[in-house]
Scaffold this motif. Structure first.
Motif, PDB file in Angstrom:
ATOM      1  N   LEU A  16       0.821  -1.218   0.000  1.00  0.00           N
ATOM      2  CA  LEU A  16       0.000   0.000   0.000  1.00  0.00           C
ATOM      3  C   LEU A  16       0.854   1.267   0.000  1.00  0.00           C
ATOM      4  O   LEU A  16       0.338   2.364  -0.176  1.00  0.00           O
ATOM      5  CB  LEU A  16      -0.930   0.016   1.221  1.00  0.00           C
ATOM      6  N   GLY A  17       2.156   1.115   0.226  1.00  0.00           N
ATOM      7  CA  GLY A  17       3.047   2.277   0.302  1.00  0.00           C
ATOM      8  C   GLY A  17       2.897   3.045   1.601  1.00  0.00           C
ATOM      9  O   GLY A  17       3.169   4.247   1.655  1.00  0.00           O
ATOM     10  N   LEU A  18       2.489   2.360   2.656  1.00  0.00           N
ATOM     11  CA  LEU A  18       2.275   3.002   3.951  1.00  0.00           C
ATOM     12  C   LEU A  18       3.502   2.860   4.836  1.00  0.00           C
ATOM     13  O   LEU A  18       4.197   1.842   4.788  1.00  0.00           O
ATOM     14  CB  LEU A  18       1.087   2.356   4.676  1.00  0.00           C
ATOM     15  N   VAL A  19       3.737   3.875   5.671  1.00  0.00           N
ATOM     16  CA  VAL A  19       4.791   3.768   6.672  1.00  0.00           C
ATOM     17  C   VAL A  19       4.419   2.652   7.634  1.00  0.00           C
ATOM     18  O   VAL A  19       3.250   2.268   7.749  1.00  0.00           O
ATOM     19  CB  VAL A  19       5.023   5.104   7.416  1.00  0.00           C
ATOM     20  N   GLU A  45       5.389   7.151  12.764  1.00  0.00           N
ATOM     21  CA  GLU A  45       5.824   7.673  11.465  1.00  0.00           C
ATOM     22  C   GLU A  45       4.677   8.337  10.708  1.00  0.00           C
ATOM     23  O   GLU A  45       4.906   9.230   9.892  1.00  0.00           O
ATOM     24  CB  GLU A  45       6.388   6.544  10.598  1.00  0.00           C
ATOM     25  N   SER A  46       3.461   7.898  10.971  1.00  0.00           N
ATOM     26  CA  SER A  46       2.312   8.388  10.199  1.00  0.00           C
ATOM     27  C   SER A  46       1.958   9.846  10.485  1.00  0.00           C
ATOM     28  O   SER A  46       1.237  10.466   9.720  1.00  0.00           O
ATOM     29  CB  SER A  46       1.091   7.492  10.434  1.00  0.00           C
ATOM     30  N   PHE A  47       2.468  10.402  11.575  1.00  0.00           N
ATOM     31  CA  PHE A  47       2.241  11.808  11.916  1.00  0.00           C
ATOM     32  C   PHE A  47       3.210  12.737  11.194  1.00  0.00           C
ATOM     33  O   PHE A  47       2.992  13.948  11.153  1.00  0.00           O
ATOM     34  CB  PHE A  47       2.428  12.031  13.429  1.00  0.00           C
ATOM     35  N   GLN A  48       4.304  12.189  10.679  1.00  0.00           N
ATOM     36  CA  GLN A  48       5.372  13.001  10.100  1.00  0.00           C
ATOM     37  C   GLN A  48       4.930  13.657   8.796  1.00  0.00           C
ATOM     38  O   GLN A  48       4.442  12.986   7.890  1.00  0.00           O
ATOM     39  CB  GLN A  48       6.615  12.146   9.846  1.00  0.00           C
ATOM     40  N   LEU A  49       5.141  14.957   8.712  1.00  0.00           N
ATOM     41  CA  LEU A  49       4.768  15.707   7.516  1.00  0.00           C
ATOM     42  C   LEU A  49       5.981  15.864   6.604  1.00  0.00           C
ATOM     43  O   LEU A  49       7.103  15.994   7.075  1.00  0.00           O
ATOM     44  CB  LEU A  49       4.243  17.088   7.909  1.00  0.00           C
ATOM     45  N   THR A  50       5.719  15.861   5.309  1.00  0.00           N
ATOM     46  CA  THR A  50       6.762  16.155   4.330  1.00  0.00           C
ATOM     47  C   THR A  50       6.542  17.580   3.834  1.00  0.00           C
ATOM     48  O   THR A  50       5.490  18.186   4.092  1.00  0.00           O
ATOM     49  CB  THR A  50       6.706  15.186   3.132  1.00  0.00           C
ATOM     50  N   GLU A  51       7.497  18.098   3.095  1.00  0.00           N
ATOM     51  CA  GLU A  51       7.341  19.444   2.534  1.00  0.00           C
ATOM     52  C   GLU A  51       6.165  19.514   1.569  1.00  0.00           C
ATOM     53  O   GLU A  51       5.577  20.569   1.373  1.00  0.00           O
ATOM     54  CB  GLU A  51       8.627  19.873   1.833  1.00  0.00           C
ATOM     55  N   ASP A  52       5.834  18.388   0.941  1.00  0.00           N
ATOM     56  CA  ASP A  52       4.745  18.352  -0.033  1.00  0.00           C
ATOM     57  C   ASP A  52       3.358  18.274   0.597  1.00  0.00           C
ATOM     58  O   ASP A  52       2.354  18.451  -0.093  1.00  0.00           O
ATOM     59  CB  ASP A  52       4.928  17.159  -0.981  1.00  0.00           C
ATOM     60  N   ASP A  53       3.281  17.998   1.890  1.00  0.00           N
ATOM     61  CA  ASP A  53       1.984  17.895   2.555  1.00  0.00           C
ATOM     62  C   ASP A  53       1.378  19.287   2.753  1.00  0.00           C
ATOM     63  O   ASP A  53       2.016  20.170   3.318  1.00  0.00           O
ATOM     64  CB  ASP A  53       2.123  17.203   3.916  1.00  0.00           C
ATOM     65  N   THR A  54       0.162  19.449   2.279  1.00  0.00           N
ATOM     66  CA  THR A  54      -0.593  20.687   2.458  1.00  0.00           C
ATOM     67  C   THR A  54      -1.969  20.331   2.997  1.00  0.00           C
ATOM     68  O   THR A  54      -2.366  19.153   2.976  1.00  0.00           O
ATOM     69  CB  THR A  54      -0.778  21.435   1.119  1.00  0.00           C
ATOM     70  N   ILE A  55      -2.705  21.324   3.431  1.00  0.00           N
ATOM     71  CA  ILE A  55      -4.073  21.073   3.883  1.00  0.00           C
ATOM     72  C   ILE A  55      -4.853  20.394   2.760  1.00  0.00           C
ATOM     73  O   ILE A  55      -5.536  19.385   2.981  1.00  0.00           O
ATOM     74  CB  ILE A  55      -4.762  22.379   4.338  1.00  0.00           C
ATOM     75  N   ALA A  56      -4.713  20.898   1.545  1.00  0.00           N
ATOM     76  CA  ALA A  56      -5.463  20.329   0.416  1.00  0.00           C
ATOM     77  C   ALA A  56      -5.029  18.900   0.110  1.00  0.00           C
ATOM     78  O   ALA A  56      -5.874  18.026  -0.109  1.00  0.00           O
ATOM     79  CB  ALA A  56      -5.285  21.213  -0.826  1.00  0.00           C
ATOM     80  N   SER A  57      -3.718  18.638   0.101  1.00  0.00           N
ATOM     81  CA  SER A  57      -3.260  17.296  -0.275  1.00  0.00           C
ATOM     82  C   SER A  57      -3.583  16.255   0.792  1.00  0.00           C
ATOM     83  O   SER A  57      -3.985  15.131   0.470  1.00  0.00           O
ATOM     84  CB  SER A  57      -1.760  17.299  -0.587  1.00  0.00           C
ATOM     85  N   VAL A  58      -3.430  16.616   2.056  1.00  0.00           N
ATOM     86  CA  VAL A  58      -3.714  15.667   3.127  1.00  0.00           C
ATOM     87  C   VAL A  58      -5.222  15.432   3.233  1.00  0.00           C
ATOM     88  O   VAL A  58      -5.671  14.297   3.445  1.00  0.00           O
ATOM     89  CB  VAL A  58      -3.083  16.132   4.464  1.00  0.00           C
ATOM     90  N   THR A  59      -6.012  16.481   3.044  1.00  0.00           N
ATOM     91  CA  THR A  59      -7.472  16.321   3.043  1.00  0.00           C
ATOM     92  C   THR A  59      -7.912  15.432   1.881  1.00  0.00           C
ATOM     93  O   THR A  59      -8.755  14.544   2.054  1.00  0.00           O
ATOM     94  CB  THR A  59      -8.173  17.697   2.980  1.00  0.00           C
ATOM     95  N   ALA A  60      -7.333  15.630   0.709  1.00  0.00           N
ATOM     96  CA  ALA A  60      -7.674  14.791  -0.455  1.00  0.00           C
ATOM     97  C   ALA A  60      -7.305  13.339  -0.194  1.00  0.00           C
ATOM     98  O   ALA A  60      -8.077  12.418  -0.527  1.00  0.00           O
ATOM     99  CB  ALA A  60      -6.973  15.308  -1.709  1.00  0.00           C
ATOM    100  N   ALA A  61      -6.145  13.107   0.419  1.00  0.00           N
ATOM    101  CA  ALA A  61      -5.734  11.737   0.739  1.00  0.00           C
ATOM    102  C   ALA A  61      -6.694  11.114   1.759  1.00  0.00           C
ATOM    103  O   ALA A  61      -7.044   9.931   1.649  1.00  0.00           O
ATOM    104  CB  ALA A  61      -4.305  11.723   1.274  1.00  0.00           C
ATOM    105  N   HIS A  62      -7.130  11.911   2.722  1.00  0.00           N
ATOM    106  CA  HIS A  62      -8.084  11.410   3.720  1.00  0.00           C
ATOM    107  C   HIS A  62      -9.403  11.033   3.044  1.00  0.00           C
ATOM    108  O   HIS A  62      -9.945   9.961   3.295  1.00  0.00           O
ATOM    109  CB  HIS A  62      -8.318  12.463   4.814  1.00  0.00           C
TER     110      HIS A  62
END
Length: 159
Positions: A76-79, A84-101
């Protein structure tokens, strides 16, 4: 329709309504915040509002896609760990994380759509679990993290 408007005799409908309420509630804690606010650390741990949404996305993928769906975290490509799942990357934004959710929630709904609550899921590394147990676990975790998110949001808005 709120979760209290569901007939009490339909346990599955009630469980799903509570889960949906908490899914919406945790997303709503990011409403009207800046990217900096969503990432701001207000506690000694790595917990942030955006990190909480990223974590509950991971958590739901673990329970619905790994445990019920039978696909490994690696595939699944999951940590590997909750930490580890709380760690944010530079690419994480409100929009991207909300879309993933939202994508994880849609996949979860599809995964369980035709399964009865007494279905035994065998994909979790700690052993078999019924779908009913998975629902309760996801509900417990969502409620737990919504409480954290509410407090963090209150702290952010007070400053």
């Amino acid at each position: 329709m709120g979760s209290f408007d569901v007939p009490l005799e339909d346990e599955r409908t009630q469980l799903e309504a509570f889960i949906e309420d908490y899914r919406s509630a945790i997303e709503a804690t990011l409403d009207d915040l800046t990217e900096e606010q969503a990432r701001r650390r207000l506690v000694p741990s790595a917990t942030t509002l955006l990190g909480l949404l990223k974590h509950v996305t991971w958590m739901q993928r673990v329970w619905f896609e790994e445990c019920v769906g039978g696909t490994s975290r690696r595939d699944l490509g999951l940590v590997r760990s909750p930490e580890e799942s709380f760690q944010l990357t530079e690419d994480d934004t409100i929009a991207s994380v909300t879309a993933a959710h939202r994508a994880a929630c849609a996949t979860a709904r599809t995964t369980v759509a035709d399964l009865p609550l007494d279905t035994v899921a065998t994909g979790h590394r700690t052993g078999p679990r019924t779908l009913h147990w998975v629902y309760l676990q996801v509900l417990r975790e969502l409620a737990h993290h919504c409480g954290h998110a509410d407090i963090l949001r209150e702290q952010l808005l007070a400053t």
